[in-house]
Each structure stands twice: as C-alpha cells, then as structure tokens.
Design a protein around this motif. Structure first.
Motif, mmCIF file in Angstrom:
data_model
loop_
_atom_site.group_PDB
_atom_site.id
_atom_site.type_symbol
_atom_site.label_atom_id
_atom_site.label_comp_id
_atom_site.label_asym_id
_atom_site.label_seq_id
_atom_site.Cartn_x
_atom_site.Cartn_y
_atom_site.Cartn_z
ATOM 1 N N THR A 105 -7.371 -0.583 33.173
ATOM 2 C CA THR A 105 -6.768 -1.894 32.926
ATOM 3 C C THR A 105 -7.754 -3.023 33.206
ATOM 4 O O THR A 105 -7.756 -4.034 32.506
ATOM 5 C CB THR A 105 -5.484 -2.106 33.768
ATOM 6 O OG1 THR A 105 -5.802 -2.060 35.141
ATOM 7 C CG2 THR A 105 -4.429 -1.087 33.433
ATOM 8 N N VAL A 106 -8.604 -2.860 34.216
ATOM 9 C CA VAL A 106 -9.613 -3.884 34.518
ATOM 10 C C VAL A 106 -10.608 -3.988 33.366
ATOM 11 O O VAL A 106 -10.950 -5.086 32.914
ATOM 12 C CB VAL A 106 -10.330 -3.583 35.856
ATOM 13 C CG1 VAL A 106 -11.545 -4.480 36.045
ATOM 14 C CG2 VAL A 106 -9.362 -3.742 37.018
ATOM 15 N N GLY A 112 -12.488 -6.695 27.423
ATOM 16 C CA GLY A 112 -11.890 -6.630 26.091
ATOM 17 C C GLY A 112 -12.396 -7.701 25.154
ATOM 18 O O GLY A 112 -12.438 -7.500 23.941
ATOM 19 N N GLU A 113 -12.787 -8.842 25.707
ATOM 20 C CA GLU A 113 -13.336 -9.921 24.876
ATOM 21 C C GLU A 113 -14.623 -9.485 24.188
ATOM 22 O O GLU A 113 -14.978 -10.005 23.148
ATOM 23 C CB GLU A 113 -13.609 -11.167 25.737
ATOM 24 C CG GLU A 113 -12.371 -11.750 26.378
ATOM 25 C CD GLU A 113 -11.424 -12.365 25.360
ATOM 26 O OE1 GLU A 113 -11.901 -13.000 24.397
ATOM 27 O OE2 GLU A 113 -10.209 -12.202 25.526
ATOM 28 N N ILE A 120 -18.806 -1.039 24.818
ATOM 29 C CA ILE A 120 -17.500 -1.312 25.409
ATOM 30 C C ILE A 120 -16.449 -0.425 24.750
ATOM 31 O O ILE A 120 -15.642 0.215 25.424
ATOM 32 C CB ILE A 120 -17.114 -2.801 25.258
ATOM 33 C CG1 ILE A 120 -18.125 -3.711 25.952
ATOM 34 C CG2 ILE A 120 -15.698 -3.059 25.751
ATOM 35 C CD1 ILE A 120 -18.152 -3.592 27.456
ATOM 36 N N LYS A 121 -16.447 -0.374 23.422
ATOM 37 C CA LYS A 121 -15.467 0.456 22.714
ATOM 38 C C LYS A 121 -15.621 1.927 23.083
ATOM 39 O O LYS A 121 -14.633 2.618 23.346
ATOM 40 C CB LYS A 121 -15.636 0.294 21.201
ATOM 41 C CG LYS A 121 -15.081 -0.982 20.647
ATOM 42 C CD LYS A 121 -15.252 -1.011 19.137
ATOM 43 C CE LYS A 121 -14.697 -2.274 18.545
ATOM 44 N NZ LYS A 121 -14.925 -2.343 17.107
ATOM 45 N N THR A 122 -16.845 2.398 23.102
ATOM 46 C CA THR A 122 -17.099 3.815 23.397
ATOM 47 C C THR A 122 -16.650 4.156 24.821
ATOM 48 O O THR A 122 -15.969 5.163 25.038
ATOM 49 C CB THR A 122 -18.596 4.135 23.215
ATOM 50 O OG1 THR A 122 -18.974 3.802 21.883
ATOM 51 C CG2 THR A 122 -18.893 5.586 23.495
#
Length: 169
Positions: A105-106, A112-113, A120-122
């Motif tokens: 969640t963090v 997420g931005e 980040i996606k991977t």
C-alpha cells in the motif's frame, strides 16, 4: 496463538538548512491480527490510528536511520512525534495486512505517481504476486483460514464486513 501487527508512520520532512532536518508526524496507524480465540467486537483484521509500541523500534532508531539516509548528524535531526492521535479506538476491518501488504500500500500510494516508470510497475506487480500467492506464509495464519471459512460457508453474495467479527461464526 499468533498475534501480529504492522505499524505505519508518515512524516513530513523539512530541511530548514542544508545541515539540519525536522520530521513531523503527519499520521500513524497500526494493522492488527487478533489472537485466537478472537475478542468480542474486534474485527479479526483491522486498522487503528496511532502507533503501537514494538520492541526494537524507537524514535532514537528512527533518528539513526534518517542520519544514515541523509548523511546528517543525529544531533542535527529533530523529530516532532507526539504519538497522540485523535479517535484512536475506532477499529476499521481490513484485508489481512502483514508487513508485505503494508509495503504494497505504501508503494502504491507514494510511488504510484511514477507508474509510468517501468521499474515501479515491475516491482509493484511482483509485490502483488507475492501477496496473492497461496504459499505466502502470512496467508497460512489461523486467522486467515478462519476468515476464509466464514465467508465460504455463506452465500458468496452475502460476503460483507460481518465476517470479520467472531460473532458472525
């Protein structure tokens, strides 16, 4: 029986000078897993605002970690952390929130931005896969099995927050 919790504290970092910094607590919460037998009126997995004291974690240790991350001396770091949070006693039922789930969640909220970045996606997809994995040791806890039995014993359309409470059994 297993009892677990994960703490999350969010600080605002201010650097009034290049050689000092101040951390101010914005909010804190902890995620609990109830012991079995479950206490009446306590959701089996829940979040509450505020810290829970945990062995091995203190403001002194936070100061050391900030010092290491920033290269500043411990003396130049101040932490405003009253650890008093209004309305602490409201327990909100949640999914099972072990340390990896809290990290998930963090990452989603704070990185997420930057979702356009491939790394980040991977990384996020790898975390999702780990949390969902049936072999994830956190999902093998007695509490997780109890919650699953509660909702699978009823009509799937009846799945609701009531399943988090022992009184629903």
């Amino acid at each position: 029986m297993i009892e677990a919790r994960a703490n999350l504290a969010v600080y605002h970092l201010e650097q009034p000078t290049p050689r000092t910094c101040k951390l101010s607590l914005l909010d804190s919460m902890h995620f609990d897993v109830e012991k079995i037998p479950q206490k009446p009126f306590h959701p089996i997995f829940h979040v509450q605002r505020g810290h829970i004291k945990q062995p091995g974690w203190s403001l002194d240790q936070l100061k050391s970690r900030v010092s290491h991350a920033t290269g500043l001396t411990r003396e130049s770091i101040t932490i405003d952390d009253p650890r008093i949070v209004a309305c602490r006693d409201v327990r909100i039922p949640t999914p099972q929130m072990d340390y990896i789930s809290v990290l998930l969640t963090v990452v989603a909220d704070f990185f997420g931005e930057d979702a356009a970045r491939h790394q980040i996606k991977t990384g996020f997809r790898a975390l999702l896969k780990h949390v969902r994995n049936g072999e994830n040791i956190a999902r093998k806890a007695q509490q997780a099995e109890i919650l699953e039995r509660r909702w699978t014993a009823s009509d799937p359309s009846d799945f609701c927050v009531a399943h988090w409470y022992g009184e629903s059994a």
